[in-house]
Scaffold this motif. Structure first.
Motif, PDB file in Angstrom:
ATOM      1  N   LYS A  46       7.782  -7.782  -6.673  1.00  0.00           N
ATOM      2  CA  LYS A  46       7.346  -6.933  -5.569  1.00  0.00           C
ATOM      3  C   LYS A  46       7.670  -5.468  -5.847  1.00  0.00           C
ATOM      4  CE  LYS A  46       9.374  -6.996  -1.405  1.00  0.00           C
ATOM      5  NZ  LYS A  46       9.754  -7.492  -0.062  1.00  0.00           N
ATOM      6  N   ILE A  47       6.677  -4.602  -5.689  1.00  0.00           N
ATOM      7  CA  ILE A  47       6.880  -3.164  -5.766  1.00  0.00           C
ATOM      8  C   ILE A  47       6.963  -2.632  -4.342  1.00  0.00           C
ATOM      9  CG2 ILE A  47       5.927  -0.961  -6.553  1.00  0.00           C
ATOM     10  CD1 ILE A  47       4.518  -2.501  -8.791  1.00  0.00           C
ATOM     11  N   VAL A  48       8.104  -2.068  -3.997  1.00  0.00           N
ATOM     12  CA  VAL A  48       8.363  -1.607  -2.637  1.00  0.00           C
ATOM     13  C   VAL A  48       7.778  -0.205  -2.451  1.00  0.00           C
ATOM     14  CG1 VAL A  48      10.167  -1.095  -0.934  1.00  0.00           C
ATOM     15  CG2 VAL A  48      10.465  -2.991  -2.566  1.00  0.00           C
ATOM     16  N   PRO A  49       7.105   0.066  -1.349  1.00  0.00           N
ATOM     17  CA  PRO A  49       6.498   1.387  -1.141  1.00  0.00           C
ATOM     18  C   PRO A  49       7.548   2.480  -0.995  1.00  0.00           C
ATOM     19  CG  PRO A  49       6.382   0.086   0.862  1.00  0.00           C
ATOM     20  CD  PRO A  49       6.855  -0.835  -0.208  1.00  0.00           C
ATOM     21  N   GLY A  50       7.142   3.703  -1.399  1.00  0.00           N
ATOM     22  CA  GLY A  50       8.038   4.847  -1.285  1.00  0.00           C
ATOM     23  C   GLY A  50       8.823   5.063  -2.561  1.00  0.00           C
ATOM     24  N   THR A  51       9.236   6.283  -2.802  1.00  0.00           N
ATOM     25  CA  THR A  51      10.041   6.641  -3.966  1.00  0.00           C
ATOM     26  C   THR A  51      11.164   7.574  -3.520  1.00  0.00           C
ATOM     27  OG1 THR A  51       8.720   8.616  -4.495  1.00  0.00           O
ATOM     28  CG2 THR A  51       8.026   6.526  -5.491  1.00  0.00           C
ATOM     29  N   ILE A  82      12.065   7.590  -8.651  1.00  0.00           N
ATOM     30  CA  ILE A  82      12.635   6.255  -8.742  1.00  0.00           C
ATOM     31  C   ILE A  82      11.839   5.309  -7.854  1.00  0.00           C
ATOM     32  CG2 ILE A  82      14.673   4.817  -8.393  1.00  0.00           C
ATOM     33  CD1 ILE A  82      16.386   7.262  -8.942  1.00  0.00           C
ATOM     34  N   VAL A  83      11.340   4.248  -8.470  1.00  0.00           N
ATOM     35  CA  VAL A  83      10.530   3.242  -7.772  1.00  0.00           C
ATOM     36  C   VAL A  83      11.354   1.968  -7.623  1.00  0.00           C
ATOM     37  CG1 VAL A  83       8.425   1.850  -7.837  1.00  0.00           C
ATOM     38  CG2 VAL A  83       8.400   4.203  -8.725  1.00  0.00           C
ATOM     39  N   ARG A  84      11.431   1.467  -6.414  1.00  0.00           N
ATOM     40  CA  ARG A  84      12.186   0.237  -6.165  1.00  0.00           C
ATOM     41  C   ARG A  84      11.272  -0.981  -6.293  1.00  0.00           C
ATOM     42  NH1 ARG A  84      16.129  -1.350  -1.039  1.00  0.00           N
ATOM     43  NH2 ARG A  84      16.213  -3.597  -1.470  1.00  0.00           N
ATOM     44  N   THR A  85      11.758  -1.994  -6.993  1.00  0.00           N
ATOM     45  CA  THR A  85      11.033  -3.256  -7.105  1.00  0.00           C
ATOM     46  C   THR A  85      12.012  -4.396  -6.896  1.00  0.00           C
ATOM     47  OG1 THR A  85      11.310  -3.794  -9.465  1.00  0.00           O
ATOM     48  CG2 THR A  85       9.643  -2.139  -8.907  1.00  0.00           C
ATOM     49  N   GLU A  86      11.475  -5.584  -6.700  1.00  0.00           N
ATOM     50  CA  GLU A  86      12.310  -6.770  -6.524  1.00  0.00           C
ATOM     51  C   GLU A  86      11.680  -7.956  -7.234  1.00  0.00           C
ATOM     52  OE1 GLU A  86      12.579  -7.322  -2.315  1.00  0.00           O
ATOM     53  OE2 GLU A  86      14.102  -5.756  -2.050  1.00  0.00           O
ATOM     54  N   ALA A 125       0.827  -1.198   0.000  1.00  0.00           N
ATOM     55  CA  ALA A 125       0.000   0.000   0.000  1.00  0.00           C
ATOM     56  C   ALA A 125       0.862   1.249   0.000  1.00  0.00           C
ATOM     57  CB  ALA A 125      -0.892  -0.013   1.237  1.00  0.00           C
ATOM     58  N   SER A 126       0.546   2.225  -0.850  1.00  0.00           N
ATOM     59  CA  SER A 126       1.297   3.471  -0.923  1.00  0.00           C
ATOM     60  C   SER A 126       0.418   4.542  -1.529  1.00  0.00           C
ATOM     61  CB  SER A 126       2.568   3.289  -1.779  1.00  0.00           C
ATOM     62  OG  SER A 126       2.242   3.254  -3.162  1.00  0.00           O
ATOM     63  N   ASP A 127       0.969   5.766  -1.554  1.00  0.00           N
ATOM     64  CA  ASP A 127       0.244   6.881  -2.164  1.00  0.00           C
ATOM     65  C   ASP A 127       0.714   7.122  -3.587  1.00  0.00           C
ATOM     66  OD1 ASP A 127      -1.165   7.367   0.197  1.00  0.00           O
ATOM     67  OD2 ASP A 127       0.468   8.579   1.017  1.00  0.00           O
ATOM     68  N   ASP A 128       1.445   6.173  -4.169  1.00  0.00           N
ATOM     69  CA  ASP A 128       2.056   6.367  -5.478  1.00  0.00           C
ATOM     70  C   ASP A 128       1.416   5.477  -6.528  1.00  0.00           C
ATOM     71  OD1 ASP A 128       4.057   8.186  -4.460  1.00  0.00           O
ATOM     72  OD2 ASP A 128       5.034   6.446  -3.562  1.00  0.00           O
ATOM     73  N   SER A 129       0.100   5.356  -6.508  1.00  0.00           N
ATOM     74  CA  SER A 129      -0.575   4.419  -7.407  1.00  0.00           C
ATOM     75  C   SER A 129      -0.346   4.770  -8.871  1.00  0.00           C
ATOM     76  CB  SER A 129      -2.070   4.381  -7.101  1.00  0.00           C
ATOM     77  OG  SER A 129      -2.648   5.671  -7.222  1.00  0.00           O
ATOM     78  N   ALA A 130      -0.272   6.065  -9.207  1.00  0.00           N
ATOM     79  CA  ALA A 130      -0.049   6.456 -10.597  1.00  0.00           C
ATOM     80  C   ALA A 130       1.335   6.030 -11.067  1.00  0.00           C
ATOM     81  CB  ALA A 130      -0.217   7.966 -10.755  1.00  0.00           C
ATOM     82  N   LEU A 131       2.319   6.068 -10.169  1.00  0.00           N
ATOM     83  CA  LEU A 131       3.668   5.617 -10.494  1.00  0.00           C
ATOM     84  C   LEU A 131       3.732   4.099 -10.614  1.00  0.00           C
ATOM     85  CD1 LEU A 131       5.884   7.818  -8.145  1.00  0.00           C
ATOM     86  CD2 LEU A 131       6.202   7.615 -10.604  1.00  0.00           C
ATOM     87  N   ASP A 132       3.056   3.423  -9.699  1.00  0.00           N
ATOM     88  CA  ASP A 132       3.152   1.969  -9.621  1.00  0.00           C
ATOM     89  C   ASP A 132       2.356   1.258 -10.714  1.00  0.00           C
ATOM     90  OD1 ASP A 132       4.586   2.522  -7.375  1.00  0.00           O
ATOM     91  OD2 ASP A 132       3.059   1.850  -5.952  1.00  0.00           O
ATOM     92  N   LYS A 133       1.298   1.879 -11.190  1.00  0.00           N
ATOM     93  CA  LYS A 133       0.361   1.196 -12.086  1.00  0.00           C
ATOM     94  C   LYS A 133       1.030   0.595 -13.318  1.00  0.00           C
ATOM     95  CE  LYS A 133      -4.056   1.834 -14.491  1.00  0.00           C
ATOM     96  NZ  LYS A 133      -5.153   2.796 -14.788  1.00  0.00           N
ATOM     97  N   PRO A 134       1.861   1.349 -14.068  1.00  0.00           N
ATOM     98  CA  PRO A 134       2.465   0.737 -15.259  1.00  0.00           C
ATOM     99  C   PRO A 134       3.428  -0.392 -14.924  1.00  0.00           C
ATOM    100  CG  PRO A 134       3.369   2.935 -14.877  1.00  0.00           C
ATOM    101  CD  PRO A 134       2.197   2.779 -13.961  1.00  0.00           C
TER     102      PRO A 134
END
Length: 215
Positions: free
Chosen positions: A125-130, A138-142, A31-40
């Motif tokens: 996994k998309i990690v919360p926070g940028t 920059i969005v961190r994923t694993e 859960a995060s406030d960056d849904s527009a960033l995470d969506k793609p």
């Protein structure tokens, strides 16, 4: 495709405990406030998992067509190509740029299809926070395998006309895939012109697809 092999691909080609699994697969999204960033990125990882589950039993062209919308939505391929080509981009006419972009798009999608062709229980996994990089985010994923260490992939996201898309991928948070690609492209362009790069990419597309895609 094994973890070490994927790591090599991502280098050269150069994608929390409160995580909630997406219902369609193993993609985890905290859960995060960056849904527009995470969506793609969420769509990209969902597409990659589907391609992996389909595997080689599904024709390459079919997996290519299925994954293409996710890649198009996740990456600003025009910006990536322009940076990878460098100053020579400005001297190309529009028709050449269009042909090069079309070929580069097919190469990018084919690369992902060829390298994500087997499912071994990995989770994305998309990690919360940028974190900020100028006006970019920059969005961190694993990519988390069943055994072994996760592969960290950070996406440099840029907003254009209200849409966030990736303009680079950083392996282990620092190794730029675009920088590696720029070095490769400039070697080809140094010994020829745009046609040499187009020919090289088309040959790689054919090799990646084992002849299923001719160009």
């Amino acid at each position: 495709m094994s973890g070490p092999t994927r790591r090599a691909f991502l280098t050269s080609a150069a994608l929390s405990s409160a995580a909630l699994a997406v219902s369609r697969g193993g993609v985890a999204h905290a859960a995060s406030d960056d849904s527009a960033l995470d969506k793609p990125l969420l769509a990209l990882y969902t597409g990659l998992e589907a391609a992996m589950r389909a595997g080689k039993a599904t024709p390459f062209a079919q997996r290519f067509d299925a994954l293409a919308p996710s890649v198009d939505g996740a990456f600003d391929l025009m910006t990536i190509l322009k940076v990878s080509v460098g100053l020579r981009w400005d001297s190309m006419d529009q028709a050449t740029r269009d042909r090069l972009l079309q070929t580069f798009r097919r190469f990018t999608i084919a690369t992902y299809v060829a390298n994500f062709d087997k499912f071994d229980g990995e989770r994305f996994k998309i990690v919360p926070g940028t974190r900020d990089s100028g006006s970019d985010k920059i969005v961190r994923t694993e990519i988390v395998p069943q055994t072994g260490d996760p592969i960290r992939l950070d996406y440099v996201m840029r907003q254009e006309q209200g849409q966030w898309r990736a303009v680079d991928v950083l392996l282990d948070g620092s190794i730029s895939r675009v920088a590696v690609q720029r070095s490769d492209f400039r070697k080809i362009l140094g010994g020829g012109d745009a046609e040499a790069l187009i020919t090289s990419l088309r040959r790689k597309i054919s090799d990646l697809s084992e002849g299923a895609l001719n160009s």
